[in-house]
Design a protein around this motif. Sequence first.
Motif, PDB file in Angstrom:
ATOM      1  N   GLY A  75      30.247 -51.199  39.983  1.00 55.47           N
ATOM      2  CA  GLY A  75      29.660 -50.801  41.264  1.00 55.47           C
ATOM      3  C   GLY A  75      29.149 -51.907  42.154  1.00 55.47           C
ATOM      4  O   GLY A  75      28.982 -51.705  43.355  1.00 55.47           O
ATOM      5  N   LEU A  76      28.861 -53.083  41.592  1.00 55.15           N
ATOM      6  CA  LEU A  76      28.275 -54.144  42.424  1.00 55.15           C
ATOM      7  C   LEU A  76      29.105 -55.424  42.320  1.00 55.15           C
ATOM      8  O   LEU A  76      28.579 -56.537  42.366  1.00 55.15           O
ATOM      9  CB  LEU A  76      26.822 -54.406  41.988  1.00 55.15           C
ATOM     10  CG  LEU A  76      25.871 -53.207  42.128  1.00 55.15           C
ATOM     11  CD1 LEU A  76      24.586 -53.420  41.331  1.00 55.15           C
ATOM     12  CD2 LEU A  76      25.529 -52.973  43.601  1.00 55.15           C
ATOM     13  N   THR A  77      30.408 -55.235  42.188  1.00 55.29           N
ATOM     14  CA  THR A  77      31.279 -56.367  41.836  1.00 55.29           C
ATOM     15  C   THR A  77      31.548 -57.310  43.009  1.00 55.29           C
ATOM     16  O   THR A  77      32.252 -58.288  42.848  1.00 55.29           O
ATOM     17  CB  THR A  77      32.616 -55.869  41.255  1.00 55.29           C
ATOM     18  OG1 THR A  77      33.154 -54.909  42.170  1.00 55.29           O
ATOM     19  CG2 THR A  77      32.398 -55.200  39.909  1.00 55.29           C
ATOM     20  N   HIS A  78      30.958 -57.023  44.160  1.00 52.72           N
ATOM     21  CA  HIS A  78      31.035 -58.038  45.231  1.00 52.72           C
ATOM     22  C   HIS A  78      30.069 -59.190  44.917  1.00 52.72           C
ATOM     23  O   HIS A  78      30.211 -60.281  45.449  1.00 52.72           O
ATOM     24  CB  HIS A  78      30.717 -57.422  46.599  1.00 52.72           C
ATOM     25  CG  HIS A  78      29.310 -56.909  46.703  1.00 52.72           C
ATOM     26  ND1 HIS A  78      28.873 -55.766  46.054  1.00 52.72           N
ATOM     27  CD2 HIS A  78      28.240 -57.399  47.351  1.00 52.72           C
ATOM     28  CE1 HIS A  78      27.590 -55.579  46.328  1.00 52.72           C
ATOM     29  NE2 HIS A  78      27.179 -56.559  47.105  1.00 52.72           N
ATOM     30  N   LYS A  79      29.095 -58.956  44.024  1.00 51.98           N
ATOM     31  CA  LYS A  79      28.136 -60.009  43.651  1.00 51.98           C
ATOM     32  C   LYS A  79      28.657 -60.836  42.469  1.00 51.98           C
ATOM     33  O   LYS A  79      28.448 -62.054  42.379  1.00 51.98           O
ATOM     34  CB  LYS A  79      26.798 -59.395  43.226  1.00 51.98           C
ATOM     35  CG  LYS A  79      26.095 -58.558  44.300  1.00 51.98           C
ATOM     36  CD  LYS A  79      24.861 -57.883  43.680  1.00 51.98           C
ATOM     37  CE  LYS A  79      24.271 -56.798  44.546  1.00 51.98           C
ATOM     38  NZ  LYS A  79      23.378 -57.294  45.597  1.00 51.98           N
ATOM     39  N   GLU A  80      29.248 -60.163  41.504  1.00 50.05           N
ATOM     40  CA  GLU A  80      29.735 -60.775  40.258  1.00 50.05           C
ATOM     41  C   GLU A  80      30.564 -59.703  39.570  1.00 50.05           C
ATOM     42  O   GLU A  80      30.432 -58.520  39.891  1.00 50.05           O
ATOM     43  CB  GLU A  80      28.531 -61.151  39.362  1.00 50.05           C
ATOM     44  CG  GLU A  80      28.844 -62.040  38.169  1.00 50.05           C
ATOM     45  CD  GLU A  80      29.047 -63.509  38.548  1.00 50.05           C
ATOM     46  OE1 GLU A  80      30.125 -63.844  39.092  1.00 50.05           O
ATOM     47  OE2 GLU A  80      28.129 -64.316  38.316  1.00 50.05           O
ATOM     48  N   ASP A  81      31.413 -60.091  38.640  1.00 49.72           N
ATOM     49  CA  ASP A  81      32.033 -59.077  37.788  1.00 49.72           C
ATOM     50  C   ASP A  81      32.066 -59.625  36.367  1.00 49.72           C
ATOM     51  O   ASP A  81      31.626 -60.753  36.122  1.00 49.72           O
ATOM     52  CB  ASP A  81      33.414 -58.645  38.311  1.00 49.72           C
ATOM     53  CG  ASP A  81      34.408 -59.798  38.350  1.00 49.72           C
ATOM     54  OD1 ASP A  81      34.489 -60.557  37.357  1.00 49.72           O
ATOM     55  OD2 ASP A  81      35.115 -59.950  39.367  1.00 49.72           O
ATOM     56  N   PHE A  82      32.578 -58.814  35.468  1.00 55.33           N
ATOM     57  CA  PHE A  82      32.477 -59.238  34.066  1.00 55.33           C
ATOM     58  C   PHE A  82      33.346 -60.454  33.774  1.00 55.33           C
ATOM     59  O   PHE A  82      33.007 -61.275  32.924  1.00 55.33           O
ATOM     60  CB  PHE A  82      32.801 -58.080  33.110  1.00 55.33           C
ATOM     61  CG  PHE A  82      31.782 -57.945  32.025  1.00 55.33           C
ATOM     62  CD1 PHE A  82      30.559 -57.355  32.282  1.00 55.33           C
ATOM     63  CD2 PHE A  82      32.016 -58.450  30.745  1.00 55.33           C
ATOM     64  CE1 PHE A  82      29.584 -57.260  31.293  1.00 55.33           C
ATOM     65  CE2 PHE A  82      31.053 -58.369  29.753  1.00 55.33           C
ATOM     66  CZ  PHE A  82      29.827 -57.776  30.023  1.00 55.33           C
TER      67      PHE A  82
END
Length: 420
Positions: A61-68
Amino acid sequence: MMVIEGRAYYEGELQHLCLGVEGGVIKEIGKTLKGDERHDFGDMILLPGGIDVHVHFREPGLTHKEDFHTGTESAAVGGITSVLDMPNTLPPGDTADALLKKRERVSGKANVDFGLFAGVQSSGGLRDLEGYCHAFKVYMAESFGQPGIPADELPRLLQALKASARRLTVHAEDPARFRAVEEHGLRDHWSARPDQAEEAAIRRLAARENGQVHVAHLSSRLGLAALEGTRLSSEATPMHLLLTLDAPLGALGKVNPPLRTRVDTEAIWRAFSSGRIDVLASDHAPHTLEEKEEFSTAPPGAPNVETTYALMFRMVKRGKLSLKTLVSALCSRPAELFGLGSKGGIRVGGDADIVVFNPREVVKVRSEDLHYKCGWTPFEGWEAIFPKATFLRGVLVARERELERARKGRWLPFGEPQVP
Ligand code: NCD
Ligand code: ZN
């Protein structure tokens, strides 16, 4: 058998050793070992992979900040081989279904071993979540994406925890002590969420502790004093150990709990470097530069996972921190407290999570060399010693500050956490 050779931190000291690795596990340790694949690091230093028990990798849901992928890439390059990821995502990781979906979603992207926190907001349902998470997280006060738990629910939660084998990490700030302050800078943020909020929260926890409660990101002298003599385990972050509210960071330095005064930072450093704080964790909490533009509306949090080991190993080389304390706080203690039995030390039978440092390679931290999606660091320009290489269960996953093998991370096995 594969052999990794160098000056290894083994049985409490650096010794020139060969580590024989088979099936991802350290099979043999000796002065000389034969093997078909050799990695000879000469007099470089071999330390256990770091275990970061506090990261926010922002999926889902917040992958504009970081992703796995980017989060665990940064971790691998920074010498962190295991992470426990926080639940304040969209949707939050607070149901069995959400945790299961999250696990499935990130499994194929993990570059280091990982586990999940389950978010809890009430005393109900702990048992249902237990099989899907490695530990619980509760916020006593509102922070990014999370409401705080109602004050009268906390004692019931701590009671319910006794029936569980999992540890509970607490964001310890008591909102009853917050002040309504218009925020234009770090000093205002500190006034809005004062030290007394941390102190009061820790005192509330200490009154009902049962040895399963972990206080996240300790930030104040008063908080430290409240912790004294309790069985609460505790954690410090690089930001609260090294930065104060006078840092010229603006909104980039806005975190919860806030950066505080020099007196606080020095007190946290003293407690940490003398081994009185159990764990070093990054609280890697990335937000974009755009989101951080305006102080009053900027979300709290900063990216830290890639620089944590590197900054602290530099402190070891400067004589400010003992290697023993660093390895304890970033490797062995987190493994004990969160039940990660195969991790946390260089020993026969343990996972071959090995980080290689060349103590002569001191560099300046620069955003463009890091792997965060958000593209910035609160430690721009600081001296650090980054790992030369990171092995995850015997696989060379990062080398010369770049990811070497992707997607080698696995779901961490559950274990029984130790009560301090
Ligand atoms: C965290 C985040 O951004 O997820 N931010 C922070 O300042 N630590 C939220 C939190 O844990 O408070
Ligand atoms: Zn956090």
